[in-house]
Design a protein around this motif. Structure first.
Motif, mmCIF file in Angstrom:
data_model
loop_
_atom_site.group_PDB
_atom_site.id
_atom_site.type_symbol
_atom_site.label_atom_id
_atom_site.label_comp_id
_atom_site.label_asym_id
_atom_site.label_seq_id
_atom_site.Cartn_x
_atom_site.Cartn_y
_atom_site.Cartn_z
ATOM 1 N N SER A 152 0.843 -1.205 0.000
ATOM 2 C CA SER A 152 0.000 0.000 0.000
ATOM 3 C C SER A 152 0.876 1.252 0.000
ATOM 4 O O SER A 152 2.051 1.214 0.404
ATOM 5 N N ARG A 153 0.279 2.347 -0.418
ATOM 6 C CA ARG A 153 1.015 3.609 -0.510
ATOM 7 C C ARG A 153 1.449 4.079 0.876
ATOM 8 O O ARG A 153 2.497 4.679 1.029
ATOM 9 N N GLU A 154 0.636 3.772 1.877
ATOM 10 C CA GLU A 154 0.952 4.194 3.255
ATOM 11 C C GLU A 154 2.252 3.562 3.734
ATOM 12 O O GLU A 154 2.964 4.120 4.560
ATOM 13 N N ASP A 155 2.539 2.392 3.210
ATOM 14 C CA ASP A 155 3.767 1.700 3.643
ATOM 15 C C ASP A 155 5.036 2.416 3.180
ATOM 16 O O ASP A 155 6.128 2.079 3.606
ATOM 17 N N PHE A 156 4.861 3.378 2.294
ATOM 18 C CA PHE A 156 6.028 4.131 1.812
ATOM 19 C C PHE A 156 6.197 5.467 2.532
ATOM 20 O O PHE A 156 7.040 6.270 2.169
ATOM 21 N N LEU A 157 5.352 5.680 3.543
ATOM 22 C CA LEU A 157 5.503 6.873 4.381
ATOM 23 C C LEU A 157 6.416 6.491 5.538
ATOM 24 O O LEU A 157 6.003 5.791 6.460
ATOM 25 N N PHE A 158 7.656 6.911 5.471
ATOM 26 C CA PHE A 158 8.634 6.546 6.491
ATOM 27 C C PHE A 158 8.602 7.586 7.611
ATOM 28 O O PHE A 158 8.909 8.751 7.389
ATOM 29 N N ASP A 159 8.236 7.132 8.815
ATOM 30 C CA ASP A 159 8.220 8.047 9.954
ATOM 31 C C ASP A 159 9.538 7.935 10.726
ATOM 32 O O ASP A 159 10.458 7.227 10.304
ATOM 33 N N ILE A 160 9.599 8.614 11.883
ATOM 34 C CA ILE A 160 10.854 8.655 12.645
ATOM 35 C C ILE A 160 11.357 7.252 12.987
ATOM 36 O O ILE A 160 12.533 6.943 12.790
ATOM 37 N N SER A 161 10.468 6.412 13.480
ATOM 38 C CA SER A 161 10.925 5.085 13.912
ATOM 39 C C SER A 161 11.463 4.266 12.729
ATOM 40 O O SER A 161 12.473 3.573 12.847
ATOM 41 N N ARG A 162 10.816 4.388 11.604
ATOM 42 C CA ARG A 162 11.283 3.625 10.429
ATOM 43 C C ARG A 162 12.582 4.198 9.888
ATOM 44 O O ARG A 162 13.471 3.459 9.461
ATOM 45 N N LEU A 163 12.684 5.511 9.919
ATOM 46 C CA LEU A 163 13.915 6.138 9.416
ATOM 47 C C LEU A 163 15.090 5.862 10.357
ATOM 48 O O LEU A 163 16.226 5.700 9.924
ATOM 49 N N LYS A 164 14.776 5.753 11.650
ATOM 50 C CA LYS A 164 15.810 5.407 12.630
ATOM 51 C C LYS A 164 16.241 3.954 12.437
ATOM 52 O O LYS A 164 17.433 3.620 12.483
ATOM 53 N N ALA A 165 15.270 3.107 12.196
ATOM 54 C CA ALA A 165 15.560 1.687 11.968
ATOM 55 C C ALA A 165 16.422 1.504 10.718
ATOM 56 O O ALA A 165 17.296 0.636 10.670
ATOM 57 N N MET A 166 16.185 2.336 9.732
ATOM 58 C CA MET A 166 17.010 2.294 8.514
ATOM 59 C C MET A 166 18.460 2.639 8.856
ATOM 60 O O MET A 166 19.399 2.062 8.311
ATOM 61 N N GLY A 167 18.606 3.587 9.783
ATOM 62 C CA GLY A 167 19.947 3.988 10.233
ATOM 63 C C GLY A 167 20.676 2.858 10.949
ATOM 64 O O GLY A 167 21.889 2.738 10.860
ATOM 65 N N GLU A 168 19.911 2.041 11.674
ATOM 66 C CA GLU A 168 20.526 0.906 12.364
ATOM 67 C C GLU A 168 20.959 -0.172 11.377
ATOM 68 O O GLU A 168 21.919 -0.892 11.599
ATOM 69 N N LYS A 169 20.229 -0.259 10.297
ATOM 70 C CA LYS A 169 20.527 -1.311 9.315
ATOM 71 C C LYS A 169 21.602 -0.907 8.317
ATOM 72 O O LYS A 169 22.402 -1.724 7.886
#
Ligand code: SF4
Ligand code: SF4
Length: 156
Positions: free
Chosen positions: A136-153
């Protein structure tokens, strides 16, 4: 009455020398490739090669205490040509600003990298992640927690 037309394809078509040489050339090319290392990549188990300058999905960076480096100045949102970033600032004690809300719409993004360049704190970067898919399109809205998780990965 119509004139009959004779098309001559090749005068020497039947001559031996005309096809032996290209045949040997083709055979040589095939044999040459047969003994070279295959370039097939076993995706997704193997990573495909990307340029060091590749710009993929975003991440939010943290400092040594694990706090977001972002001070919610909004420069990234202002410079973004796609208006893909939404930042809502919040002021804490001691004039410390932080983002209360930070949403990046990866579907709108054109991966220009302007947000990374504009950020005065090195708080946002583009990773090399390129193969994100969802339903879904909503799944492409990256919020703080997802963007932080990207930083960990991703460390780049
Ligand atoms: S990479 Fe470009 S388009 Fe994407 S969020 Fe950053 S500034 Fe906007
Ligand atoms: S990511 Fe950088 S440019 Fe964007 S709001 Fe935070 S500090 Fe400002």
């Amino acid at each position: 009455m119509e004139k009959s037309e004779i098309i001559v394809v090749s005068k020497n078509r039947g001559e031996k020398g005309n096809y032996v040489k290209p045949f040997l050339k083709g055979l040589g090319f095939t044999l040459g490739n047969f003994f070279t290392k295959p370039i097939t990549v076993q995706y997704p188990e193997e990573e495909t090669k990307r340029s060091a300058r590749w710009r993929g999905l975003h991440k939010l960076n943290v400092d040594e205490k694990g706090e977001l480096k972002c001070v919610a100045c909004g420069l990234c949102a202002a410079v973004c040509p796609s208006q893909a970033i939404t930042v809502v600032a919040c002021e804490e004690e001691g004039d410390h600003r932080r983002p209360e809300q930070f949403v990046l719409n990866e579907l709108r993004c054109v991966f220009c990298g302007f947000c990374q360049e504009a950020c005065p704190k090195g708080a946002i970067s583009l990773t090399r992640a390129y193969d994100y898919v969802d339903y879904s399109r909503e799944d492409f809205l990256f919020d703080i927690s997802r963007l932080k998780a990207m930083g960990e990965k991703w460390d780049c």
